[in-house]
Design a protein around this motif. Sequence first.
Motif, PDB file in Angstrom:
ATOM      1  N   ASP A  71       0.839  -1.203   0.000  1.00  0.00           N
ATOM      2  CA  ASP A  71       0.000   0.000   0.000  1.00  0.00           C
ATOM      3  C   ASP A  71       0.873   1.251   0.000  1.00  0.00           C
ATOM      4  O   ASP A  71       0.639   2.195  -0.768  1.00  0.00           O
ATOM      5  CB  ASP A  71      -0.906   0.023   1.235  1.00  0.00           C
ATOM      6  CG  ASP A  71      -1.858  -1.163   1.277  1.00  0.00           C
ATOM      7  OD1 ASP A  71      -1.634  -2.114   0.513  1.00  0.00           O
ATOM      8  OD2 ASP A  71      -2.807  -1.127   2.064  1.00  0.00           O
ATOM      9  N   LYS A 124       2.727   1.611  -3.342  1.00  0.00           N
ATOM     10  CA  LYS A 124       1.820   2.001  -4.427  1.00  0.00           C
ATOM     11  C   LYS A 124       1.425   3.475  -4.320  1.00  0.00           C
ATOM     12  O   LYS A 124       1.416   4.200  -5.318  1.00  0.00           O
ATOM     13  CB  LYS A 124       0.570   1.122  -4.403  1.00  0.00           C
ATOM     14  CG  LYS A 124      -0.379   1.401  -5.560  1.00  0.00           C
ATOM     15  CD  LYS A 124      -1.630   0.564  -5.471  1.00  0.00           C
ATOM     16  CE  LYS A 124      -2.609   0.947  -6.567  1.00  0.00           C
ATOM     17  NZ  LYS A 124      -3.881   0.190  -6.469  1.00  0.00           N
ATOM     18  N   SER A 125       1.090   3.924  -3.098  1.00  0.00           N
ATOM     19  CA  SER A 125       0.679   5.321  -2.928  1.00  0.00           C
ATOM     20  C   SER A 125       1.822   6.274  -3.250  1.00  0.00           C
ATOM     21  O   SER A 125       1.619   7.321  -3.879  1.00  0.00           O
ATOM     22  CB  SER A 125       0.183   5.555  -1.499  1.00  0.00           C
ATOM     23  OG  SER A 125       1.207   5.269  -0.562  1.00  0.00           O
ATOM     24  N   LEU A 176       4.374   5.676  -5.296  1.00  0.00           N
ATOM     25  CA  LEU A 176       4.609   5.607  -6.739  1.00  0.00           C
ATOM     26  C   LEU A 176       3.514   6.350  -7.499  1.00  0.00           C
ATOM     27  O   LEU A 176       3.770   7.004  -8.517  1.00  0.00           O
ATOM     28  CB  LEU A 176       4.670   4.142  -7.177  1.00  0.00           C
ATOM     29  CG  LEU A 176       5.176   3.860  -8.601  1.00  0.00           C
ATOM     30  CD1 LEU A 176       6.642   4.263  -8.715  1.00  0.00           C
ATOM     31  CD2 LEU A 176       5.028   2.374  -8.920  1.00  0.00           C
ATOM     32  N   GLN A 177       2.293   6.257  -7.004  1.00  0.00           N
ATOM     33  CA  GLN A 177       1.156   6.904  -7.669  1.00  0.00           C
ATOM     34  C   GLN A 177       1.282   8.426  -7.615  1.00  0.00           C
ATOM     35  O   GLN A 177       0.991   9.123  -8.596  1.00  0.00           O
ATOM     36  CB  GLN A 177      -0.148   6.453  -7.009  1.00  0.00           C
ATOM     37  CG  GLN A 177      -1.346   6.535  -7.926  1.00  0.00           C
ATOM     38  CD  GLN A 177      -2.465   5.635  -7.452  1.00  0.00           C
ATOM     39  OE1 GLN A 177      -2.495   5.185  -6.313  1.00  0.00           O
ATOM     40  NE2 GLN A 177      -3.400   5.371  -8.335  1.00  0.00           N
ATOM     41  N   ARG A 178       1.727   8.940  -6.469  1.00  0.00           N
ATOM     42  CA  ARG A 178       1.901  10.384  -6.334  1.00  0.00           C
ATOM     43  C   ARG A 178       2.961  10.903  -7.308  1.00  0.00           C
ATOM     44  O   ARG A 178       2.760  11.923  -7.975  1.00  0.00           O
ATOM     45  CB  ARG A 178       2.312  10.737  -4.897  1.00  0.00           C
ATOM     46  CG  ARG A 178       1.170  10.690  -3.894  1.00  0.00           C
ATOM     47  CD  ARG A 178       1.553  11.403  -2.600  1.00  0.00           C
ATOM     48  NE  ARG A 178       2.715  10.803  -1.984  1.00  0.00           N
ATOM     49  CZ  ARG A 178       2.659   9.808  -1.098  1.00  0.00           C
ATOM     50  NH1 ARG A 178       1.484   9.301  -0.750  1.00  0.00           N
ATOM     51  NH2 ARG A 178       3.764   9.332  -0.560  1.00  0.00           N
ATOM     52  N   SER A 185       3.926   9.440 -10.061  1.00  0.00           N
ATOM     53  CA  SER A 185       3.441   9.253 -11.430  1.00  0.00           C
ATOM     54  C   SER A 185       2.524  10.394 -11.845  1.00  0.00           C
ATOM     55  O   SER A 185       2.581  10.875 -12.980  1.00  0.00           O
ATOM     56  CB  SER A 185       2.701   7.921 -11.532  1.00  0.00           C
ATOM     57  OG  SER A 185       2.182   7.739 -12.832  1.00  0.00           O
ATOM     58  N   GLU A 186       1.683  10.858 -10.924  1.00  0.00           N
ATOM     59  CA  GLU A 186       0.771  11.977 -11.220  1.00  0.00           C
ATOM     60  C   GLU A 186       1.542  13.277 -11.432  1.00  0.00           C
ATOM     61  O   GLU A 186       1.178  14.104 -12.273  1.00  0.00           O
ATOM     62  CB  GLU A 186      -0.233  12.129 -10.078  1.00  0.00           C
ATOM     63  CG  GLU A 186      -1.239  10.984 -10.005  1.00  0.00           C
ATOM     64  CD  GLU A 186      -2.079  11.029  -8.740  1.00  0.00           C
ATOM     65  OE1 GLU A 186      -1.838  11.931  -7.909  1.00  0.00           O
ATOM     66  OE2 GLU A 186      -2.967  10.156  -8.582  1.00  0.00           O
ATOM     67  N   ASN A 237       7.228   7.047 -16.881  1.00  0.00           N
ATOM     68  CA  ASN A 237       5.802   6.922 -16.574  1.00  0.00           C
ATOM     69  C   ASN A 237       5.239   5.590 -17.048  1.00  0.00           C
ATOM     70  O   ASN A 237       4.399   4.977 -16.375  1.00  0.00           O
ATOM     71  CB  ASN A 237       5.017   8.071 -17.211  1.00  0.00           C
ATOM     72  CG  ASN A 237       4.994   9.307 -16.328  1.00  0.00           C
ATOM     73  OD1 ASN A 237       4.762   9.215 -15.135  1.00  0.00           O
ATOM     74  ND2 ASN A 237       5.280  10.463 -16.920  1.00  0.00           N
ATOM     75  N   ASN A 286       3.564   2.899 -14.592  1.00  0.00           N
ATOM     76  CA  ASN A 286       2.219   2.335 -14.786  1.00  0.00           C
ATOM     77  C   ASN A 286       2.249   0.809 -14.696  1.00  0.00           C
ATOM     78  O   ASN A 286       1.355   0.181 -14.119  1.00  0.00           O
ATOM     79  CB  ASN A 286       1.655   2.763 -16.144  1.00  0.00           C
ATOM     80  CG  ASN A 286       1.283   4.243 -16.173  1.00  0.00           C
ATOM     81  OD1 ASN A 286       0.973   4.820 -15.132  1.00  0.00           O
ATOM     82  ND2 ASN A 286       1.343   4.857 -17.342  1.00  0.00           N
ATOM     83  N   LEU A 288       2.616  -0.048 -11.083  1.00  0.00           N
ATOM     84  CA  LEU A 288       1.362   0.148 -10.346  1.00  0.00           C
ATOM     85  C   LEU A 288       0.423  -1.045 -10.525  1.00  0.00           C
ATOM     86  O   LEU A 288      -0.268  -1.448  -9.585  1.00  0.00           O
ATOM     87  CB  LEU A 288       0.676   1.441 -10.811  1.00  0.00           C
ATOM     88  CG  LEU A 288       1.314   2.737 -10.316  1.00  0.00           C
ATOM     89  CD1 LEU A 288       0.705   3.945 -11.033  1.00  0.00           C
ATOM     90  CD2 LEU A 288       1.147   2.878  -8.808  1.00  0.00           C
ATOM     91  N   SER A 316      -0.778  -3.456  -7.504  1.00  0.00           N
ATOM     92  CA  SER A 316      -2.207  -3.712  -7.257  1.00  0.00           C
ATOM     93  C   SER A 316      -2.470  -5.201  -7.117  1.00  0.00           C
ATOM     94  O   SER A 316      -3.224  -5.631  -6.224  1.00  0.00           O
ATOM     95  CB  SER A 316      -3.059  -3.127  -8.391  1.00  0.00           C
ATOM     96  OG  SER A 316      -2.965  -1.728  -8.430  1.00  0.00           O
TER      97      SER A 316
END
Length: 370
Positions: free
Chosen positions: A146, A149-150, A152-154, A156-157, A169, A173, A176, A180
């Motif tokens: 978790d 992922k969070s 990496l997601q930040r 990536s955005e 990117n 993806n 990610l 998941s």
Amino acid sequence: MFTPQQSRKSGQTFVSGLILLTIFWVILYVVSHSMSDEQLNFTKINLSESYRLSPQGEFFLYDTVAINWAMGEANASPILKRLNERTNQIRLLMENLRLSSDQLAKSLGQESDITALSKNNPVTVIDDALAHSLCDQKKIRCAVWDQAKSSLQRLSEELASIKSFEESNNIMNKLLITLSDLQQKTYAQHLDANALRLSNARSFFWSSPAGSSIEIIFFAVFGVLANLLVTSAEYLRHNNFRPSERWVAYTKLVYGPILAWILVTAIAVGWFDLGEYEVGVYSLPLLAFILGFYSRKTVALFDKFGKKLLGEAGKSIEKGPAHIAARRRASFEQYLHSLHPRDCNQIKQSAFDIHKDIVKTIVFEKEANK
């Protein structure tokens, strides 16, 4: 000399005493269970030492026998199978995660100054998640995936709108999606691992090793009492009750539970089995009751078991210690051949077991050569 009327009166007194003793035994059993603390090891079997779940979701099984004994093989096998299959899938995903993480490190190194990302470097976060070894036991599960992922997601955005980070990117993806999958599978692992326990339907019985022994004694006495009540009532109904038979009943109340406990122990350690009938913690009360109810047949069974055991011991004495040492050596070599420790704890335990077996084998071989 007893007259039929005196005999009947004596029989009624005896049956009344059995009924009172049965009521007392039931009350004692219920009160004992009601007063026992569920937090004590005496109450429930502890399966937490039979397996381990890593923070990443890998399942390590140490004692299949204990789990099958506590839950029943039919209930435990599907859960263990799912846990092992999912562990293999998690290991494959982790390997893909490592490869993608290396690709991301190279990509970020080419597209930017990686030191600028040192605080939230996704490669570092992923490496930390892969290397995480401890988990807070109070939590339902570790959140290593978790967090990765969070983070990496930040990132990536933040980099999504910058064309110079297009390759990074694309890799992120991919990471990610992998994270998941790992999240879902780890959560499913924890659900199945939590299912490795006694069901609520069986939780009334004491399931710990010490508690199970007391359950056997209780239910063996229940079996003897039930048999005595049925038999005595039949004799009274036909006016055939003989007061002298009371001493047979008294002795049954003593030897019945003792023999039942010994035979159940022999079955538990695998000295003989009950064929297609599955034996486990939850079925011990039933087995003890049957052995107590048929106390005379239990004596015959124990006699047969004792003769077989003494016969094998006699054969072993005739062959001498050399035969025992050779058999131990063969068993030890087979154990070494099949040994595949998975982690540091297993290596330590295996080393301890091997050292103990080596000493025993050497002692037996020296005894044989005297």
